[in-house]
Design a protein around this motif. Sequence first.
Motif, PDB file in Angstrom:
ATOM      1  N   ARG A   1       0.844  -1.188   0.000  1.00 34.02           N
ATOM      2  CA  ARG A   1       0.000   0.000   0.000  1.00 34.02           C
ATOM      3  C   ARG A   1       0.888   1.250   0.000  1.00 34.02           C
ATOM      4  NH1 ARG A   1      -4.911   0.330   4.026  1.00 34.02           N
ATOM      5  NH2 ARG A   1      -5.965  -0.587   2.226  1.00 34.02           N
ATOM      6  N   CYS A   2       0.756   2.047  -1.051  1.00 34.36           N
ATOM      7  CA  CYS A   2       1.526   3.285  -1.192  1.00 34.36           C
ATOM      8  C   CYS A   2       0.638   4.475  -0.861  1.00 34.36           C
ATOM      9  CB  CYS A   2       2.037   3.448  -2.620  1.00 34.36           C
ATOM     10  SG  CYS A   2       3.100   2.125  -3.185  1.00 34.36           S
TER      11      CYS A   2
ATOM     12  N   ASP B   1      -3.074   5.055  -2.278  1.00 35.69           N
ATOM     13  CA  ASP B   1      -3.907   6.092  -1.680  1.00 35.69           C
ATOM     14  C   ASP B   1      -3.275   7.437  -2.049  1.00 35.69           C
ATOM     15  OD1 ASP B   1      -6.083   4.901  -0.209  1.00 35.69           O
ATOM     16  OD2 ASP B   1      -4.562   4.034   1.111  1.00 35.69           O
ATOM     17  N   VAL B   2      -4.041   8.276  -2.715  1.00 34.48           N
ATOM     18  CA  VAL B   2      -3.545   9.571  -3.166  1.00 34.48           C
ATOM     19  C   VAL B   2      -4.350  10.661  -2.465  1.00 34.48           C
ATOM     20  CG1 VAL B   2      -3.195  11.093  -5.137  1.00 34.48           C
ATOM     21  CG2 VAL B   2      -2.815   8.631  -5.379  1.00 34.48           C
ATOM     22  N   VAL B   3      -3.668  11.486  -1.701  1.00 31.49           N
ATOM     23  CA  VAL B   3      -4.309  12.577  -0.967  1.00 31.49           C
ATOM     24  C   VAL B   3      -3.949  13.878  -1.672  1.00 31.49           C
ATOM     25  CG1 VAL B   3      -4.565  13.735   1.253  1.00 31.49           C
ATOM     26  CG2 VAL B   3      -4.094  11.273   1.184  1.00 31.49           C
TER      27      VAL B   3
ATOM     28  N   ALA C   1       1.244   3.415 -11.400  1.00 29.69           N
ATOM     29  CA  ALA C   1       0.038   2.767 -10.880  1.00 29.69           C
ATOM     30  C   ALA C   1      -0.639   1.911 -11.947  1.00 29.69           C
ATOM     31  CB  ALA C   1      -0.931   3.821 -10.349  1.00 29.69           C
ATOM     32  N   SER C   2      -0.628   2.357 -13.193  1.00 31.33           N
ATOM     33  CA  SER C   2      -1.262   1.586 -14.260  1.00 31.33           C
ATOM     34  C   SER C   2      -0.477   0.317 -14.587  1.00 31.33           C
ATOM     35  CB  SER C   2      -1.424   2.449 -15.518  1.00 31.33           C
ATOM     36  OG  SER C   2      -0.159   2.826 -16.043  1.00 31.33           O
ATOM     37  N   ARG C   3       0.837   0.339 -14.342  1.00 28.53           N
ATOM     38  CA  ARG C   3       1.663  -0.840 -14.595  1.00 28.53           C
ATOM     39  C   ARG C   3       1.594  -1.861 -13.461  1.00 28.53           C
ATOM     40  NH1 ARG C   3       7.502   1.124 -17.008  1.00 28.53           N
ATOM     41  NH2 ARG C   3       6.736   2.509 -18.668  1.00 28.53           N
ATOM     42  N   MET C   4       1.157  -1.417 -12.281  1.00 30.21           N
ATOM     43  CA  MET C   4       1.217  -2.280 -11.097  1.00 30.21           C
ATOM     44  C   MET C   4      -0.162  -2.413 -10.461  1.00 30.21           C
ATOM     45  SD  MET C   4       4.893  -1.248  -9.472  1.00 30.21           S
ATOM     46  CE  MET C   4       5.038  -2.900  -8.774  1.00 30.21           C
TER      47      MET C   4
ATOM     48  N   VAL D   1      -6.325   2.812  -7.501  1.00 26.70           N
ATOM     49  CA  VAL D   1      -6.045   4.135  -6.933  1.00 26.70           C
ATOM     50  C   VAL D   1      -7.300   4.668  -6.246  1.00 26.70           C
ATOM     51  CG1 VAL D   1      -5.459   6.532  -7.446  1.00 26.70           C
ATOM     52  CG2 VAL D   1      -4.281   4.674  -8.654  1.00 26.70           C
ATOM     53  N   ARG D   2      -7.125   5.115  -5.014  1.00 27.62           N
ATOM     54  CA  ARG D   2      -8.195   5.791  -4.282  1.00 27.62           C
ATOM     55  C   ARG D   2      -7.730   7.211  -3.990  1.00 27.62           C
ATOM     56  NH1 ARG D   2      -7.583   0.852  -2.486  1.00 27.62           N
ATOM     57  NH2 ARG D   2      -6.142   1.561  -0.877  1.00 27.62           N
ATOM     58  N   VAL D   3      -8.484   8.194  -4.459  1.00 21.95           N
ATOM     59  CA  VAL D   3      -8.122   9.601  -4.276  1.00 21.95           C
ATOM     60  C   VAL D   3      -8.948  10.175  -3.129  1.00 21.95           C
ATOM     61  CG1 VAL D   3      -8.035  11.875  -5.345  1.00 21.95           C
ATOM     62  CG2 VAL D   3      -7.490   9.840  -6.697  1.00 21.95           C
TER      63      VAL D   3
END
Length: 203
Positions: free
Chosen positions: A76-77, A103-105, A94-97, A118-120
């Motif tokens: 988890r990044c 988690d993008v804040v 992210a698209s490759r993995m 991806v969760r923004v």
Amino acid sequence: VRLIATYHQPPGLLRDLVDPEVVRTLDHVFLVSPSQRGFFEGLLPPDRIHVLLHGVDADFFHPADPDASNVAGCLRCITVGNWLRDWQIVHEVASRMPEVDFDVVTGRKTGIEVLPNVRVHSKLDDETLAAFYRRADILFLPLLDATANNALLEGMASGLPVLVTDLSSVRAYLPDGGAILVPSGDTEGFTAALDRLQDAVSE
């Protein structure tokens, strides 16, 4: 009255943002990165320039409980921030993995919202942000440029290993061996580093 200023933008932006004549009137300038010094040394004598590195509240941003654990086998990044983030790298990695969670804040549209792994998140309060750091495995921070970087400091204070763009301004804030540094724009380098980390988590 003595005039003191602090500047937070990298040299490449300062040239367009700063009026040299205004700077020359200042009694002292405090910088947040050694990378800014060269720009200001062309305008002020060295004894009127000091670098004062940013700090972080290490009581508030702290590592997770040692007994807490994330889902085995799932890396988890967390990526935090808006300004001068390399969203193209984030999107490509992210698209490759797809097996890695991100988690993008951030408070802006980035184009990565469409990716299933991806969760923004936006408008997080401080407690929630700190909790997001603690539940992550790694701070993933591709940058276009930087001086001081709050996300870098908050992530390190939260006990996270750091995968970040190799910039002199970033190195100023890192202890020896405190991060995995990847050259600017190197999608392959970021992907390979995350792949190695994912393998370690899966073992």
